[in-house]
Design a protein around this motif. Structure first.
Motif, PDB file in Angstrom:
ATOM      1  N   LEU A 293       0.820  -1.213   0.000  1.00 49.40           N
ATOM      2  CA  LEU A 293       0.000   0.000   0.000  1.00 49.40           C
ATOM      3  C   LEU A 293       0.852   1.260   0.000  1.00 49.40           C
ATOM      4  N   LEU A 294       2.088   1.145   0.490  1.00 53.32           N
ATOM      5  CA  LEU A 294       2.947   2.315   0.523  1.00 53.32           C
ATOM      6  C   LEU A 294       3.775   2.470  -0.744  1.00 53.32           C
ATOM      7  N   ALA A 295       3.782   1.446  -1.602  1.00 49.46           N
ATOM      8  CA  ALA A 295       4.564   1.543  -2.838  1.00 49.46           C
ATOM      9  C   ALA A 295       3.986   2.622  -3.737  1.00 49.46           C
ATOM     10  N   PRO A 296       4.865   3.396  -4.456  1.00 47.14           N
ATOM     11  CA  PRO A 296       4.342   4.440  -5.348  1.00 47.14           C
ATOM     12  C   PRO A 296       3.607   3.849  -6.529  1.00 47.14           C
TER      13      PRO A 296
ATOM     14  N   SER B 156      -8.395  19.479   3.517  1.00 49.23           N
ATOM     15  CA  SER B 156      -8.350  19.178   2.089  1.00 49.23           C
ATOM     16  C   SER B 156      -6.970  18.627   1.753  1.00 49.23           C
ATOM     17  N   ILE B 157      -6.924  17.633   0.891  1.00 48.31           N
ATOM     18  CA  ILE B 157      -5.696  16.898   0.632  1.00 48.31           C
ATOM     19  C   ILE B 157      -5.148  17.238  -0.752  1.00 48.31           C
ATOM     20  N   ALA B 158      -3.826  17.515  -0.829  1.00 44.35           N
ATOM     21  CA  ALA B 158      -3.174  17.845  -2.097  1.00 44.35           C
ATOM     22  C   ALA B 158      -3.087  16.613  -2.983  1.00 44.35           C
ATOM     23  N   PRO B 159      -3.212  16.796  -4.312  1.00 44.46           N
ATOM     24  CA  PRO B 159      -3.291  15.644  -5.215  1.00 44.46           C
ATOM     25  C   PRO B 159      -2.010  14.830  -5.296  1.00 44.46           C
ATOM     26  N   ARG B 160      -0.853  15.408  -5.041  1.00 42.00           N
ATOM     27  CA  ARG B 160       0.385  14.650  -5.181  1.00 42.00           C
ATOM     28  C   ARG B 160       0.973  14.237  -3.844  1.00 42.00           C
ATOM     29  N   SER B 161       0.214  14.373  -2.782  1.00 38.61           N
ATOM     30  CA  SER B 161       0.709  13.975  -1.463  1.00 38.61           C
ATOM     31  C   SER B 161       0.656  12.462  -1.308  1.00 38.61           C
ATOM     32  N   ALA B 162       1.465  11.943  -0.386  1.00 39.20           N
ATOM     33  CA  ALA B 162       1.450  10.507  -0.104  1.00 39.20           C
ATOM     34  C   ALA B 162       0.111  10.080   0.471  1.00 39.20           C
ATOM     35  N   LEU B 163      -0.499  10.946   1.277  1.00 35.88           N
ATOM     36  CA  LEU B 163      -1.804  10.629   1.851  1.00 35.88           C
ATOM     37  C   LEU B 163      -2.852  10.506   0.756  1.00 35.88           C
TER      38      LEU B 163
END
Length: 752
Positions: free
Chosen positions: A36-39, A131-138
């Motif tokens: 799940l953490l893999a890009p 609000s969450i940024a589109p390129r964040s890990a979250l």
């Protein structure tokens, strides 16, 4: 973005089938691993050479983002329920949270069904919404959770039968970040659905137009972010299940503990699985995502159903809806998975419920049965009697009378609002439908805390009562009962008044074997008191007891001194349980329960008294329900033998150094000695003999009691004799152990 294919393939059709066919023992699964953490692998130009490095980099980014949210003070204390019914109490829920909002890039103020946003900032409309940024890990992690949801949806819709989960095509979901600071706080047992969230079934004429009613929380996904978690930090997720196998975690009885370690994902049915967060003693982060749907298979009936299932008949406390109200239908919840009562519902004013028996004339009026009202003295209605809260402990094994006991308990109390019940239900879903035919009104049902077990897991009365004691919160007085009782109107005030008349009320317990009622609810007009007396030792060396009926109505204002204690009726300050809790090691013990508890309580400095008149009634006939002994096995007999040896050790050796170490808090007290208690009773536990000819009279002269037929209440009394000699010899009437009855016999007895 795409989750690596091998990860998606690990979600099998069999697991989705279990999610779609709900059962508390199987509607979940767990996944571990760095997948799940893999890009994302969707970028063809991705030139990373080291897979582990990519995973580690993403993990570090994700943890740093989460810590930044927390350290910048963007989390707020969590509440219970929602809307105008929301309330906060960190004793029930101690985490800090932020809701995660995904915004559309074309219109930043409008929520979007897809994962995209322009910024990672606090939402202006709510301080606890981010609000969450589109390129964040979250953001990347949330997108992958949605792809897992898609995989489940494909498998649900791709089978030979119609889809059962019916996940929303618009992919409706809500997301929450939760943080426990590690101060010992928890989140009490609950489910993730709200009573107002019912799948919309109506057609054009349906008045419910709110789109929120078109789907409910269907899937819960919890992803953990704790890299350095150790068992000492606590905070495990406890899933209340059965004895089936599945998932990861530690299986123990009917629950499954899942450690909140980094990169672990838990998926379960939101509307089925009860769960809690155990006390947390270290920093704990978790991300929860709820996906909505219209499941056609639920654990209990749909709340909008007009005809509830027999197994969903008693109303259980539910969190209030967004309007702060709970409809009558919404309070109908399955006994298979009752909710924790601390969810503090707000009742709809339109619900028709019996009013509390507040004291307009200080005399209880009306009755559930033929029981005559108790005479309440106005002058003794002080603040303690008026306001004191009472916790009622009831353990029920396949007993169809339990539901009627609850009705009688509340209806005959002068102040039913002070009563809270801890109910341990042990029953067969297939065979015990007659146990769930008379639902409680919502007002009373909200005061019942239940723990439901399969009857196959029963381990005798001591174990069940140990569980029931754990359901108490902060009530000041405790009343332990059998599950087949009837009450005289005004019983709550009378017990409080009587306890306060004892020489030392703070160290006194009211207890006896009550006289009997007959089915369905016929109580005798005879209200003479009864007193517990020793009746001799059995072949296993256990002291047996009975109750003798007084010769005439004593009209005593003072309670009657007693030397013994009854498990089926005892009333005391709550401190008695805190000092002398039930021993959970006495599994499958029957005879020996009462005498061991009596010895422990007495040596702790507690005195016993019988009420000066009958307060309640017991069903001594044992023909209406099965016994926990019906499932006797080699293991249960071995546990019973070990339990009897434990009691004999307690009573035969007293407070030796070895006993103190072995028995711990379940041993004898040090206020008075066991030898003093033996002299008081007129018995020798070590020799299993009665040493005084007057022991049978319980400290009273023989002419204090009635003679002849009806003089004995409990063991040996004709009221308690079953139709089979085996049960007359092997079962104490106070415990109400009976032979197995057929379902039809139960239905005929209690539905006629």
């Amino acid at each position: 973005m795409a989750v690596p294919q091998d990860v998606l393939d690990t979600i099998t059709p069999a697991e989705v089938h279990l999610l779609a066919h709900p059962s508390p023992s199987s509607s979940f699964f767990v996944r571990d691993g760095a997948f799940l953490l893999a890009p994302s692998r969707s970028n063809e130009e991705d030139d990373y050479d080291d897979e582990e490095a990519r995973q580690e980099e993403q993990a570090v980014l994700l943890r740093e983002e989460i810590r930044t949210i927390q350290t910048q003070g963007k989390l707020c204390p969590a509440g219970m329920s929602r809307g105008s019914g929301k309330w906060n109490d960190d004793d029930f829920r101690g985490d800090e949270i932020a809701w995660l909002s995904i915004l559309s890039p074309s219109n930043p103020s409008a929520p979007s069904p897809s994962f995209s946003s322009d910024t990672f900032t606090p939402n202006k409309s709510s301080p606890s919404t981010l609000s969450i940024a589109p390129r964040s890990a979250l953001h990347t992690l949330l997108g992958r959770l949605e792809e897992i949801r898609d995989r489940i949806d494909i498998l649900d819709r791709g089978g030979p039968s119609p889809p059962l989960l019916n996940l929303d095509k618009c992919k409706r979901r809500s997301m929450q970040l939760a943080y426990y600071p590690g101060n010992g706080k928890r989140y009490v047992r609950h489910r993730d659905t709200f009573p107002g969230d019912i799948p919309k079934e109506g057609g054009e004429g349906d008045e419910r137009k709110d789109k929120a009613l078109e789907s409910v929380r269907c899937l819960t996904m919890i992803y953990y972010l704790n890299a350095d978690w150790t068992p000492e930090q606590g905070g495990e997720l406890r899933l209340f299940l059965g004895d089936d196998e599945g998932g990861r975690g530690h299986q123990d009885g009917r629950f499954w503990d899942v450690a909140p370690i980094l990169d672990r994902l838990v998926v379960f049915r939101s509307d089925v699985i009860e769960h809690e967060v155990l006390p947390v003693y270290g920093p704990r982060f978790a991300l929860t995502c709820w996906f909505y749907g219209r499941p056609t298979n639920t654990l209990g009936p749909l709340l909008s159903s007009s005809t509830p299932s027999p197994l969903a008949s008693l109303a259980i406390a539910l969190p209030s809806s967004s309007s702060g109200a709970t409809s009558a239908a919404a309070t109908i919840s399955s006994f298979l998975a009752p909710l924790h009562p601390s969810l503090k519902p707000k009742l709809n004013p339109t619900i028709t419920v019996p009013p509390p028996l507040s004291p307009p004339s200080r005399r209880p009026r009306g009755s559930f049965s033929s029981a005559p009202p108790l005479d309440i003295e106005d002058e003794s209605l002080n603040e303690e009697v008026e306001e004191a809260s009472i916790f009622v402990s009831i353990a029920s094994y396949r007993d169809s009378e339990c539901q009627h006991t609850l009705h009688s308990l509340f209806k005959t109390a002068m102040r039913p609002e002070r009563i809270h019940v801890g109910l341990v239900l042990q029953f067969s879903e297939e065979e015990d439908k007659a146990c769930f035919t008379h639902p409680l009104p919502p007002l009373w049902a909200n005061q019942v805390r239940t723990l439901s077990l399969s009857h196959l897991e029963a381990a005798g009365p001591c174990w069940a009562r140990h569980l029931a004691q754990a359901l108490r919160q902060n009530e000041r007085y405790v009343l332990q009962l059998d599950s087949h009782m009837r009450f005289r109107p005004g019983w709550d005030v009378f017990l409080l008044q009587t306890l306060l008349r004892c020489p030392t009320p703070a160290r006194s317990i009211l207890t006896t074997y009550p006289i009997g009622y007959t089915l369905p609810s016929t109580c005798p007009s005879d209200t003479r008191p009864t007193l517990l007396c020793p009746s001799g030792f059995d072949s296993h060396g256990m002291l047996r007891q009975t109750a003798r009926r007084c010769k005439q109505q004593q009209h005593l204002e003072q309670p009657i001194p007693s030397k013994l204690w009854a498990s089926g009726f005892n009333f005391a300050p709550a401190q008695a349980w805190e000092e002398v809790p039930y021993d959970p090691n006495l599994r499958h013990l029957f005879f020996g329960e009462e005498v061991s508890m009596a010895a422990r309580l007495w040596t702790w400095g507690w005195d016993f008294f019988a009420p000066p008149e009958t307060v309640l009634y017991h069903l001594w006939s044992r023909d209406h329900r099965p016994s926990f002994r019906e499932l006797k096995t080699e293991k249960s007999e071995d546990e019973q033998m070990k339990s009897m040896m434990r009691v004999r050790k307690l009573l035969g050796e007293g407070t030796t150094a070895q006993n103190v170490e072995e028995l711990g808090r379940y041993g004898l007290g040090s206020v008075r000695s066991l030898r003093e208690y033996e002299r008081l009773l007129g018995v020798s536990f070590a020799l299993a003999t009665v040493t005084s000819s007057n022991a049978q009279w319980g400290g009273q002269p023989s002419d204090f009691f009635e003679s002849g037929n009806g003089a004995i209440v409990g063991e040996g009394n004709s009221e308690g004799r079953g139709k089979e000699q085996h049960h007359r010899q092997q079962s104490a009437a106070v415990e109400g152990v009976v032979r197995t009855s057929s379902l039809q016999a139960l239905v005929n007895s209690f539905l006629s």
